[in-house]
Design a protein around this motif. Structure first.
Motif, short mmCIF file in Angstrom:
data_model
loop_
_atom_site.label_atom_id
_atom_site.label_comp_id
_atom_site.label_asym_id
_atom_site.label_seq_id
_atom_site.Cartn_x
_atom_site.Cartn_y
_atom_site.Cartn_z
N HIS A 174 0.74 -1.14 0.10
CA HIS A 174 -0.03 -0.09 0.07
C HIS A 174 0.92 1.19 -0.12
O HIS A 174 0.61 2.12 -0.65
N ALA A 175 2.04 1.24 0.75
CA ALA A 175 3.05 2.30 0.88
C ALA A 175 3.55 2.74 -0.56
O ALA A 175 3.49 3.66 -1.09
N GLY A 176 3.65 1.45 -1.55
CA GLY A 176 4.24 1.55 -2.63
C GLY A 176 3.29 2.18 -3.60
O GLY A 176 3.57 2.98 -4.45
N VAL A 177 2.10 1.79 -3.56
CA VAL A 177 1.00 2.10 -4.42
C VAL A 177 0.75 3.88 -3.85
O VAL A 177 0.69 4.84 -5.15
N LEU A 178 1.01 4.33 -2.75
CA LEU A 178 0.69 5.64 -2.34
C LEU A 178 1.94 6.58 -3.10
O LEU A 178 1.65 7.56 -3.50
N ALA A 179 3.20 5.75 -2.92
CA ALA A 179 4.53 6.41 -3.52
C ALA A 179 4.10 6.76 -5.04
O ALA A 179 4.43 7.74 -5.65
N ALA A 180 3.41 5.73 -5.62
CA ALA A 180 3.31 5.89 -7.05
C ALA A 180 2.32 6.72 -7.58
O ALA A 180 2.47 7.49 -8.41
N ILE A 181 1.09 7.11 -6.51
CA ILE A 181 0.15 7.94 -6.93
C ILE A 181 1.01 9.49 -6.70
O ILE A 181 0.55 10.51 -7.49
N GLU A 182 1.59 9.41 -5.82
CA GLU A 182 2.54 10.76 -5.71
C GLU A 182 3.40 11.22 -6.70
O GLU A 182 3.63 12.37 -7.21
N ILE A 183 4.11 10.10 -6.95
CA ILE A 183 5.13 10.21 -8.38
C ILE A 183 4.28 10.62 -9.51
O ILE A 183 4.87 11.70 -10.27
N VAL A 184 3.30 10.14 -9.80
CA VAL A 184 2.38 10.53 -10.95
C VAL A 184 1.85 11.85 -10.88
O VAL A 184 1.85 12.75 -11.99
N ARG A 185 1.34 12.17 -9.73
CA ARG A 185 0.91 13.56 -9.54
C ARG A 185 2.08 14.65 -9.58
O ARG A 185 1.75 15.63 -10.60
N VAL A 186 3.05 14.41 -9.16
CA VAL A 186 4.25 15.46 -9.28
C VAL A 186 4.86 15.34 -10.75
O VAL A 186 4.99 16.67 -11.17
N TYR A 187 4.79 14.41 -11.34
CA TYR A 187 5.14 14.45 -12.82
C TYR A 187 4.09 15.23 -13.56
O TYR A 187 4.44 15.85 -14.36
N LEU A 188 2.87 14.85 -13.62
CA LEU A 188 1.67 15.33 -14.16
C LEU A 188 1.75 16.78 -14.21
O LEU A 188 1.60 17.53 -14.73
N GLN A 189 1.82 17.27 -13.00
CA GLN A 189 1.84 18.81 -12.25
C GLN A 189 2.90 19.58 -13.04
O GLN A 189 2.76 20.52 -13.65
N ARG A 190 4.33 19.00 -12.97
CA ARG A 190 5.34 19.65 -13.75
C ARG A 190 5.21 19.76 -15.17
O ARG A 190 5.59 20.65 -15.83
N ARG A 191 4.67 18.57 -15.83
CA ARG A 191 4.78 18.58 -17.16
C ARG A 191 3.52 19.57 -17.88
O ARG A 191 3.80 20.28 -18.78
N GLN A 192 2.56 19.63 -17.02
CA GLN A 192 1.52 20.49 -17.32
C GLN A 192 1.98 22.10 -17.26
O GLN A 192 1.60 22.90 -17.96
N ARG A 193 2.84 22.15 -16.29
CA ARG A 193 3.34 23.56 -16.26
C ARG A 193 4.21 24.00 -17.35
O ARG A 193 4.23 25.26 -17.71
N VAL A 194 5.11 22.94 -17.85
CA VAL A 194 5.92 23.39 -18.88
C VAL A 194 5.17 23.27 -20.31
O VAL A 194 5.46 24.33 -20.90
N THR A 195 4.05 22.82 -20.42
CA THR A 195 3.53 22.83 -21.52
C THR A 195 2.50 23.96 -21.47
O THR A 195 2.07 24.72 -22.14
#
Length: 195
Positions: A174-195
């Motif tokens: 479950h901790a791994g799933v939570l970490a994956a959720i947060e990695i995806v969130r950070v990645y998508l937020q940074r990508r959308q700021r760039v574009t």
């Protein structure tokens, strides 16, 4: 499903309350078979699962911006968070009733998993209190800053789970799933700021 049911907050809260009602009923009806261990474990599980669901809303919204269901999730994210806190509070209440002694509870504060559990609950308390429209309006930008406490609180919650579990494998998954959720969130937020 009729729109009035989809947007019904009382119906959502009834659905969110069902696991808690089931835990209480099972403990009351079969105390020997179900008992304290199951009740405290299941309440903690539901607190963690609802926390994960709450934290998954933002990445889902970023991935599926044009979908109506992600808009619905965004509108109900605070409800999920408050429900997570309610199960965490129930989890704590079960523990306090079981110990039935302030001295024993204070003595156990030195146990790492107990200590981080109390700190996580303390961090979640202001989040639950301010998860309403009035607080959002009054706190304005400070509301978002305050609600960033969810990240350290989530880490402490999963440490509490890992350290307290008889078999920590499930907690680590479950901790791994939570970490994956947060990695995806950070990645998508940074990508959308760039574009």
């Amino acid at each position: 499903m009729p729109k009035i049911l989809v947007n019904s907050r009382p119906l959502l809260w009834l659905i969110l309350a069902l696991p808690g009602l089931w835990i209480g009923w099972r403990w009351a009806m079969t105390p020997d078979a179900y008992g304290y261990g199951h009740a405290i474990g299941d309440s903690g599980d539901w607190a963690a699962w609802l926390l994960m669901a709450t934290m998954a809303v933002t990445p889902l919204r970023l991935m599926f911006r044009r979908q109506r269901w992600t808009g619905w999730l965004m509108r109900r994210r605070r409800d999920l968070g408050v429900a997570s806190f309610a199960y965490a509070a129930g989890h704590t209440l079960i523990y306090v009733i079981r110990k039935a002694s302030p001295d024993l509870i204070l003595a156990e504060l030195s146990t790492p998993y107990i200590f981080v559990g109390w700190i996580a609950l303390a961090l979640f308390l202001p989040l639950a209190i301010t998860s309403n429209d009035v607080s959002v309006r009054r706190l304005r930008r400070s509301w978002k800053k305050l609600h960033r406490l969810v990240y350290p609180a989530a880490i402490l919650t999963f440490l509490h789970w890992v350290w307290s579990a008889f078999d920590p494998t499930t907690a680590w998954i479950h901790a791994g799933v939570l970490a994956a959720i947060e990695i995806v969130r950070v990645y998508l937020q940074r990508r959308q700021r760039v574009t």
